[in-house]
Design a protein around this motif. Structure first.
Motif, mmCIF file in Angstrom:
data_model
loop_
_atom_site.group_PDB
_atom_site.id
_atom_site.type_symbol
_atom_site.label_atom_id
_atom_site.label_comp_id
_atom_site.label_asym_id
_atom_site.label_seq_id
_atom_site.Cartn_x
_atom_site.Cartn_y
_atom_site.Cartn_z
ATOM 1 N N GLN A 93 36.638 116.412 -11.720
ATOM 2 C CA GLN A 93 36.978 115.813 -10.248
ATOM 3 C C GLN A 93 36.208 116.884 -9.479
ATOM 4 N N GLN A 94 36.661 118.105 -9.634
ATOM 5 C CA GLN A 94 36.491 119.207 -8.565
ATOM 6 C C GLN A 94 34.675 119.285 -8.864
ATOM 7 N N SER A 95 34.315 119.323 -9.941
ATOM 8 C CA SER A 95 32.861 119.834 -10.002
ATOM 9 C C SER A 95 31.849 118.492 -9.237
ATOM 10 N N ALA A 96 32.504 117.380 -9.381
ATOM 11 C CA ALA A 96 31.885 116.201 -8.927
ATOM 12 C C ALA A 96 31.700 116.616 -7.287
ATOM 13 N N SER A 97 32.569 117.309 -6.608
ATOM 14 C CA SER A 97 32.656 117.713 -5.437
ATOM 15 C C SER A 97 32.014 119.160 -5.050
ATOM 16 N N GLY A 98 31.340 119.585 -6.340
ATOM 17 C CA GLY A 98 30.722 120.902 -6.192
ATOM 18 C C GLY A 98 31.691 122.210 -6.291
ATOM 19 N N ARG A 99 32.812 121.902 -6.524
ATOM 20 C CA ARG A 99 33.792 123.068 -6.690
ATOM 21 C C ARG A 99 34.070 123.683 -8.289
ATOM 22 N N ARG A 100 33.983 124.723 -8.488
ATOM 23 C CA ARG A 100 34.304 125.369 -9.676
ATOM 24 C C ARG A 100 35.738 125.669 -9.666
ATOM 25 N N VAL A 101 36.656 125.589 -10.585
ATOM 26 C CA VAL A 101 38.019 125.773 -10.446
ATOM 27 C C VAL A 101 38.576 126.841 -11.483
ATOM 28 N N GLY A 102 39.435 127.645 -11.377
ATOM 29 C CA GLY A 102 40.041 128.759 -12.222
ATOM 30 C C GLY A 102 41.077 128.156 -13.003
ATOM 31 N N LEU A 103 41.296 128.817 -13.809
ATOM 32 C CA LEU A 103 42.654 128.539 -14.978
ATOM 33 C C LEU A 103 43.943 128.268 -14.093
ATOM 34 N N LYS A 104 44.257 129.337 -13.291
ATOM 35 C CA LYS A 104 45.567 129.169 -12.671
ATOM 36 C C LYS A 104 45.530 127.752 -11.875
ATOM 37 N N ASP A 105 44.558 127.377 -11.152
ATOM 38 C CA ASP A 105 44.498 126.147 -10.439
ATOM 39 C C ASP A 105 44.618 124.927 -11.315
ATOM 40 N N ILE A 106 44.000 125.056 -12.303
ATOM 41 C CA ILE A 106 43.956 124.003 -13.148
ATOM 42 C C ILE A 106 45.280 123.632 -13.871
ATOM 43 N N ALA A 107 45.855 124.712 -14.447
ATOM 44 C CA ALA A 107 47.205 124.691 -14.886
ATOM 45 C C ALA A 107 48.165 123.988 -13.866
ATOM 46 N N ALA A 108 48.242 124.647 -12.639
ATOM 47 C CA ALA A 108 48.847 124.281 -11.491
ATOM 48 C C ALA A 108 48.690 122.679 -11.200
ATOM 49 N N GLU A 109 47.346 122.102 -11.241
ATOM 50 C CA GLU A 109 47.092 120.751 -11.013
ATOM 51 C C GLU A 109 47.544 119.767 -12.089
ATOM 52 N N ILE A 110 47.472 119.933 -13.349
ATOM 53 C CA ILE A 110 47.899 119.220 -14.314
ATOM 54 C C ILE A 110 49.207 119.585 -14.946
ATOM 55 N N ASP A 111 50.145 120.314 -14.294
ATOM 56 C CA ASP A 111 51.176 120.797 -14.789
ATOM 57 C C ASP A 111 51.247 121.192 -16.182
ATOM 58 N N SER A 112 50.571 122.328 -16.579
ATOM 59 C CA SER A 112 50.554 122.513 -18.127
ATOM 60 C C SER A 112 50.693 124.226 -18.158
ATOM 61 N N PRO A 113 51.174 124.667 -19.466
ATOM 62 C CA PRO A 113 51.191 126.042 -19.529
ATOM 63 C C PRO A 113 49.999 126.796 -19.522
ATOM 64 N N GLU A 114 49.868 127.880 -18.686
ATOM 65 C CA GLU A 114 48.520 128.483 -18.199
ATOM 66 C C GLU A 114 47.861 129.062 -19.543
ATOM 67 N N ALA A 115 48.475 129.947 -20.372
ATOM 68 C CA ALA A 115 48.068 130.495 -21.368
ATOM 69 C C ALA A 115 47.274 129.752 -22.485
ATOM 70 N N PHE A 116 48.363 128.547 -22.578
ATOM 71 C CA PHE A 116 47.947 127.716 -23.673
ATOM 72 C C PHE A 116 46.842 126.801 -23.279
ATOM 73 N N THR A 117 46.754 126.395 -22.027
ATOM 74 C CA THR A 117 45.656 125.633 -21.394
ATOM 75 C C THR A 117 44.382 126.250 -21.665
ATOM 76 N N ALA A 118 44.320 127.818 -21.577
ATOM 77 C CA ALA A 118 43.089 128.615 -21.573
ATOM 78 C C ALA A 118 42.702 128.468 -22.953
ATOM 79 N N LYS A 119 43.653 128.617 -24.076
ATOM 80 C CA LYS A 119 42.964 128.519 -25.316
ATOM 81 C C LYS A 119 42.161 127.319 -25.595
#
Lengths: 146, 146
Positions: free
Chosen positions: B18-44
């Motif tokens: 979704q963010q890429s379609a708008s030309g935005r690159r997103v970081g892990l912290k942002d992702i985890a917050a926006e999809i409500d997931s554990p950050e470190a696990f999401t990183a893996k």
DNA sequence: TACATACCGGACAATTTTATCCTTTAATTT
DNA sequence: AAATTAAAGGATAAAATTGTCCGGTATGTA
């Protein structure tokens, strides 16, 4: 799809049903051998199913597990799945949203809905007795031969 | 249905899309917050998806995750699921038989086939880009609000 | 070059699922 | 009543999944 416990539980129930339909009560060892499952683990699962009154057990010599005629006729695959795995897999969101619904659907909500409905219907409309008959007739198998 | 890892992976991929379609690159912290997931696990999980070339990562300041236009257009839900959970759930026997097939079908084989086929088709025909659009338009959600 | 940022990778920890063992309980047979 | 049989139940162990932490590596900026 289902947990190992659920797979064993369903196969066991069908085998027990098949034998019950022929008036034979079966023991744990026999069951585990015939469905190719770990014996002790299978015992735990069968305990659950007995407690849920989806099948019947008898202790002592010549004891074992069986399905009453009524259980054969009325217990569905769905009841087994719910008793072992719980309802989550039959209701929960495919993407894991805790409250996925028409109010706030996940992006796959409406696509998954008909598939899940079909799955529920499938489980709801097949009884152990019916599946046992299929095995009895050689049209279905509970473990790999050959 | 899917593992937690798979659920997080799909939600993350859609959000990144979704963010890429708008030309935005997103970081892990942002992702985890926006999809409500554990950050470190999401990183893996994201690492896995990057290795499978289903999404792209950039290190360093202003780095993060993104989907190329081609990835947005071509990466399917099915590819995500296979990369994370493997193909077992999309092919294996519902009752756990190791070699369930027309030769030696489990008692539910023919009943489950159409459902599994539909599921495969569903996953195969939906791209991340398409699902990202749905979220962008407010027709789908990746976490619970309110 | 120094520094800050952010993903990568490995090790580790917690939890759940899968699986085993052993004692107890109930029922049948001798 | 005693012995035998077989499921029930509790404790424990192994494996897989889920989750965390931290140092390393690449990249951009001052």
């Amino acid at each position: 799809m289902f947990s190992k416990a659920c797979e064993y539980g369903i196969r066991a129930a069908i085998y027990i049903g098949q034998q019950s339909a022929s008036g034979r009560r079966v023991g744990l060892k026999d069951i585990a051998a015939e469905i190719d499952s770990p014996e002790a683990f299978t015992a735990k699962i069968l305990q659950q199913l007995v407690r849920a009154q989806l099948l019947t057990s008898v202790k002592g010599p010549a004891g074992g597990f069986e399905l009453t005629p009524e259980q054969l006729r009325t217990v569905t695959l769905r009841q087994l799945v719910v008793a072992i795995d719980g309802g989550a897999m039959l209701q929960g969101c495919a993407l894991g949203l805790p409250q996925c619904s028409a109010q706030q659907p996940c992006p796959m909500h409406y696509q998954f809905l008909p598939i899940r409905d079909q799955l529920n219907e499938l489980l709801r409309t097949h009884t152990i007795g019916e599946l046992a008959s299929k095995v009895q007739e050689g049209l279905g198998f509970l473990k790999q031969f050959g």
